[in-house]
Structure formats: structure tokens, C-alpha cells
Design an enzyme around this catalytic site. Structure first.
Site, mmCIF file in Angstrom:
data_model
loop_
_atom_site.group_PDB
_atom_site.id
_atom_site.type_symbol
_atom_site.label_atom_id
_atom_site.label_comp_id
_atom_site.label_asym_id
_atom_site.label_seq_id
_atom_site.Cartn_x
_atom_site.Cartn_y
_atom_site.Cartn_z
ATOM 1 N N GLU A 92 0.721 -1.411 -0.032
ATOM 2 C CA GLU A 92 -0.072 0.024 0.041
ATOM 3 C C GLU A 92 0.994 1.339 0.037
ATOM 4 O OE1 GLU A 92 -4.167 -1.187 2.393
ATOM 5 O OE2 GLU A 92 -2.394 -0.870 3.814
ATOM 6 N N CYS A 105 3.249 8.674 0.850
ATOM 7 C CA CYS A 105 4.036 7.761 1.836
ATOM 8 C C CYS A 105 4.051 6.560 1.293
ATOM 9 C CB CYS A 105 2.885 7.858 3.026
ATOM 10 S SG CYS A 105 3.245 6.446 4.290
ATOM 11 N N CYS A 112 6.781 -6.422 7.559
ATOM 12 C CA CYS A 112 7.991 -5.985 8.609
ATOM 13 C C CYS A 112 8.202 -6.798 9.427
ATOM 14 C CB CYS A 112 7.256 -4.649 9.136
ATOM 15 S SG CYS A 112 8.885 -3.865 10.047
ATOM 16 N N CYS A 116 6.408 -4.184 15.949
ATOM 17 C CA CYS A 116 5.785 -3.212 16.929
ATOM 18 C C CYS A 116 4.632 -3.446 17.383
ATOM 19 C CB CYS A 116 6.014 -1.701 16.643
ATOM 20 S SG CYS A 116 7.639 -1.551 16.082
ATOM 21 N N CYS A 119 1.231 -1.705 15.591
ATOM 22 C CA CYS A 119 1.380 -1.168 14.427
ATOM 23 C C CYS A 119 0.705 -2.452 13.480
ATOM 24 C CB CYS A 119 2.871 -0.908 13.784
ATOM 25 S SG CYS A 119 2.969 -0.922 12.015
ATOM 26 N N CYS A 333 -1.271 6.603 9.908
ATOM 27 C CA CYS A 333 -0.044 5.977 10.355
ATOM 28 C C CYS A 333 -0.379 4.844 10.922
ATOM 29 C CB CYS A 333 0.834 6.893 11.445
ATOM 30 S SG CYS A 333 1.468 8.156 10.736
HETATM 31 N N1 SAH Z 1 9.215 1.175 9.841
HETATM 32 C C1 SAH Z 1 9.190 2.519 10.101
HETATM 33 C C2 SAH Z 1 8.435 3.526 8.985
HETATM 34 C C3 SAH Z 1 6.685 2.937 8.869
HETATM 35 S S1 SAH Z 1 5.806 3.093 10.385
HETATM 36 C C4 SAH Z 1 9.105 3.298 11.531
HETATM 37 O O1 SAH Z 1 8.613 2.445 12.212
HETATM 38 O O2 SAH Z 1 9.539 4.402 11.668
HETATM 39 C C5 SAH Z 1 5.440 5.057 10.277
HETATM 40 C C6 SAH Z 1 5.199 5.550 11.606
HETATM 41 O O3 SAH Z 1 3.807 5.243 11.936
HETATM 42 C C7 SAH Z 1 6.058 5.285 12.687
HETATM 43 O O4 SAH Z 1 6.634 6.262 13.298
HETATM 44 C C8 SAH Z 1 5.254 4.381 13.513
HETATM 45 O O5 SAH Z 1 5.520 4.258 14.690
HETATM 46 C C9 SAH Z 1 4.058 4.896 13.561
HETATM 47 N N2 SAH Z 1 2.894 3.885 13.767
HETATM 48 C C10 SAH Z 1 2.494 2.815 13.645
HETATM 49 N N3 SAH Z 1 1.584 2.272 14.183
HETATM 50 C C11 SAH Z 1 0.790 3.329 14.581
HETATM 51 C C12 SAH Z 1 -0.403 3.565 15.029
HETATM 52 N N4 SAH Z 1 -1.219 2.509 15.202
HETATM 53 N N5 SAH Z 1 -0.767 4.969 15.456
HETATM 54 C C13 SAH Z 1 0.102 5.822 15.046
HETATM 55 N N6 SAH Z 1 1.278 5.831 14.807
HETATM 56 C C14 SAH Z 1 1.655 4.398 14.374
HETATM 57 FE FE1 SF4 Z 2 7.700 -1.920 11.180
HETATM 58 FE FE2 SF4 Z 2 5.325 -1.024 12.082
HETATM 59 FE FE3 SF4 Z 2 7.312 -1.064 13.595
HETATM 60 FE FE4 SF4 Z 2 7.599 0.654 11.539
HETATM 61 S S1 SF4 Z 2 6.135 0.748 13.272
HETATM 62 S S2 SF4 Z 2 9.062 -1.076 12.456
HETATM 63 S S3 SF4 Z 2 6.480 -0.607 10.056
HETATM 64 S S4 SF4 Z 2 6.276 -2.718 12.922
#
Ligand code: SAH
Ligand code: SF4
Length: 341
Positions: A92, A105, A112, A116, A119, A333
Site C-alpha cells: 500500500e 507515503c 515488516c 511493534c 502497528c 499511520c
Molecule cells: N518502520 C518505520 C516506518 C513505517 S511506520 C518506522 O517504524 O518508523 C511509520 C510511523 O507510524 C512510525 O512512526 C510508526 O511508529 C507509526 N505508527 C505505527 N503504528 C501506529 C499507530 N497505530 N498509530 C500511530 N502511529 C503508528
Molecule cells: Fe515495522 Fe510498523 Fe514497527 Fe515501523 S512501526 S518498524 S512498520 S512494525
């Protein structure tokens, strides 16, 4: 097998063209045809010699992803695209409109590895890295479909860009190339989970790209719970390293802090964030947590976000709040999962 000529960085392309009997300068001409004019048929590249066109037809091809579907937010016109790769994997990307810029974006991986726990991408596991051509195709296809000139790129889609280092940096070199997209480094942002080896390499490139570090907590115990990467690269390793980023590269540093209700939003944490970032040349971007199905965390109240903003500002820290865009289509995000739209 024919090689996909899209996504080959300039130096390598020059070598390839010379090996096919062409001249070095033909590489620039080919990049202009591909990226500026969207011409993929070598026979239509009128400034190339007949011999080179024949060689290109015999040995090279130009591949492209497919748009499977798109969803447009009725709130703010944010558009989420679902794209299909040649091997049927899906990714996406999201087109966002701000007053002075049109931002794409982009994703850097299918899924991934970092897991986290807040996410959606992390929940779906890891499939593979995207190639440089697949990263560029997100821009090419969205620009063609939407007829919108994209002038800002953020690597904040699916995946960890610094873990797919070579393809990401190759894509950035083509995004920046005057003979291709001519997007300046200050209009390109890499977001990282805090993958220290990737940040170390990036600093050595000395390109003034924007670097966003997903911090989300200044307490090692809480951060490790939210982001398993913190076990290997805790704050004591991450912060001293990223502190050097603006000075060495000339690029801007931002800390992303997703506020999750009763998890990382205590007064103790704000004070610690203020003191840890106070002597770093940076900005803090507060992101209210976006709900993800299968994740039990809750959104913080907007008053809580405002309170955090005030405390940080009182400590002379530049703060922005990322207002959720495209939430009605799950494009905000952390909500990218590449299921059906
Ligand atoms: N892997 C990279 C880039 C992709 S995620 C990273 O982790 O930075 C892009 C952003 O979205 C990151 O700052 C991530 O922590 C944030 N993010 C992920 N899940 C989220 C959520 N449920 N609510 C708000 N931000 C989120
Ligand atoms: Fe991967 Fe989501 Fe963590 Fe970014 S925030 S490193 S996309 S698991």
C-alpha cells in the site's frame, strides 16, 4: 532472462549501457525517457541509435506494478492505493494533501520484521524487501493515476526502510536525480524504528535527507514492550547516535512520539522526553495513536496531546501534532496492512 531497466541507479546503468555497445551519456537519455516521459518502449526512444535500441529490446525490459484498487477519504481526499507486484504480493501507499505539498507515503517492504505491537504492518509479519523499481513504481503509478504532481516523499508506509538499505538508497538516488524526478533531499523523509546499523550507514552518506526516528517512549522498559527493537538497540545506543545526524548530514531530525492512552503518556515521560531532547537539534512530532483492529490500545484524548505540546514548548522544544489523515479508509499511520481495500 531480460533485466528490468527501471530502478537501476545512474552509475550502474551507464555500465550496463556501455556493455550493450552504447555510450555512457545514453544512460541519462534512457532515464529521461523512463522517468520524465513515461516511455517504456525502447523503439520510441528516438535519440538512441538503432543498434542500442535493438540491444535494449533483446536484453532489457521495463516492468510495472499494477493498481488493484484505491480508496479516497471523504474527509480530506487522502487516497490509499493497493498495488500488486509481479509475484502477486500486495503493498500500500498513501497520497496525502497538505496546503503547500502533495506527499506520497511509500512502502519499503512487504510486511515488516520489527513487530511493534501497536502497528498493523508489524502484526502481519514479513514477506520480503521491495526492489528499487517497486519503490519508484508507487510514485509513478500514483502520479499517473491521480494526475497530481508529488513533491514530497515519506518512507512511512509498510516496512523498515533502513533494513532494506540498498534498495531504499538506490530509490532515493533516482528520486533526487535531475534526469529523473528531481526531488530535493529536504523533500524526502526516512522514518526508522531506530535500526542503529542502518542509521550509522545513512549518516556516512552525508545526504541532507529528513530523518524521523520513531521514539514512542523514553523509558527502556516501556519502549521494549512496544518495540522489540529496543532490546537490541536501547535508548542509550540510539539517542547519542541520532544526535549526530543533523550536524553530520545537514538533514533535519524529528522524533515521532505516538501517544497511547495510559501506556506512554505519563507526566514523568513528558518531562524525561523534554530533558532528553532539549539539547538535540530536533523537532518532536506527536501522533495520537490510531486504532488498529486486533490491538487493544486506546487513543489519547486531544486535551492530553495539547498538554504534552505545551510542556514541551515550555521547554523550548519545537513540537508539531500529526493530525490523522484518511482514518475513514484506514490510511493513517500504522494502519497499512495490504489486505483488500
Ligand atoms: N518502520 C518505520 C516506518 C513505517 S511506520 C518506522 O517504524 O518508523 C511509520 C510511523 O507510524 C512510525 O512512526 C510508526 O511508529 C507509526 N505508527 C505505527 N503504528 C501506529 C499507530 N497505530 N498509530 C500511530 N502511529 C503508528
Ligand atoms: Fe515495522 Fe510498523 Fe514497527 Fe515501523 S512501526 S518498524 S512498520 S512494525
Amino acid at each position: 532472462m531480460k533485466i528490468n531497466i527501471k530502478g537501476i541507479p545512474k552509475k550502474e546503468l551507464e555500465e550496463k549501457i556501455v556493455s550493450l555497445g552504447g555510450k555512457k551519456y545514453n544512460a541519462v537519455q534512457i532515464m529521461q525517457w523512463l522517468y520524465k516521459r513515461n516511455i517504456y518502449n525502447f523503439s520510441e526512444m528516438t535519440n538512441l541509435s538503432k543498434n542500442l535500441k535493438e540491444m535494449l529490446n533483446e536484453h532489457c525490459c521495463v516492468n510495472e506494478l499494477k493498481i488493484v484498487s484505491k480508496k479516497i477519504s471523504s474527509i480530506d481526499k487522502t487516497t490509499k492505493y493497493l498495488l500488486e507486484c509481479e509475484d502477486k504480493e500486495k503493498i500500500e501507499c498513501v497520497l496525502l494533501f497538505h496546503s503547500a505539498r502533495n506527499t506520497l507515503c511509500v512502502s519499503s517492504q512487504v510486511g515488516c520484521k520489527f513487530g511493534c505491537i501497536f502497528c498493523a504492518t508489524g502484526l502481519s509479519g514479513f514477506k520480503r524487501n521491495l526492489t528499487c523499481a517497486e519503490i519508484l513504481d508507487q510514485l509513478i503509478l500514483v502520479q499517473r493515476d491521480s494526475k497530481v504532481q508529488i513533491n514530497n516523499i515519506v518512507f512511512m508506509g509498510m516496512g523498515e526502510p533502513l533494513e532494506n538499505y540498498t534498495e531504499t538508497l538506490n530509490a532515493i538516488s533516482i528520486l533526487m536525480a535531475p534526469e529523473a524526478f528531481n526531488i530535493g533531499p529536504r523533500k524526502i523523509t526516512i522514518s526508522t524504528v531506530g535500526f542503529v546499523p542502518g542509521i550509522e550507514k545513512l549518516i556516512k552518506e552525508k545526504i541532507p535527507l529528513n530523518l524521523s526516528v520513531s521514539l514512542h517512549s523514553v523509558d527502556d522498559i516501556i519502549r521494549s514492550e512496544l518495540m522489540p527493537v529496543n532490546n537490541k538497540y536501547p535508548l542509550g545506543k540510539l539517542l547519542p547516535l541520532v544526535k549526530t545526524y543533523p550536524k553530520i548530514t545537514g538533514g533535519k531530525l524529528t522524533f515521532e512520539y505516538t501517544l497511547i492512552d495510559k501506556v506512554n503518556d505519563s507526566f514523568k515521560e513528558i518531562k524525561k522526553l523534554a530533558s532528553l531532547t532539549g539539547d538535540i537539534k530536533c523537532k518532536v512530532n506527536l501522533i495520537p495513536f490510531n486504532c488498529v483492529s486486533g490491538v487493544e490500545y486506546k487513543k489519547v484524548k486531544i486535551e492530553q496531546v495539547e498538554k504534552w505540546k505545551k510542556v514541551l514548548e515550555n521547554n523550548k522544544i519545537t513540537v508539531t501534532v500529526r493530525h490523522e489523515k484518511g482514518s475513514d479508509i484506514c490510511a493513517a499511520c500504522g494502519q497499512l496492512r495490504a489486505l483488500n481495500l
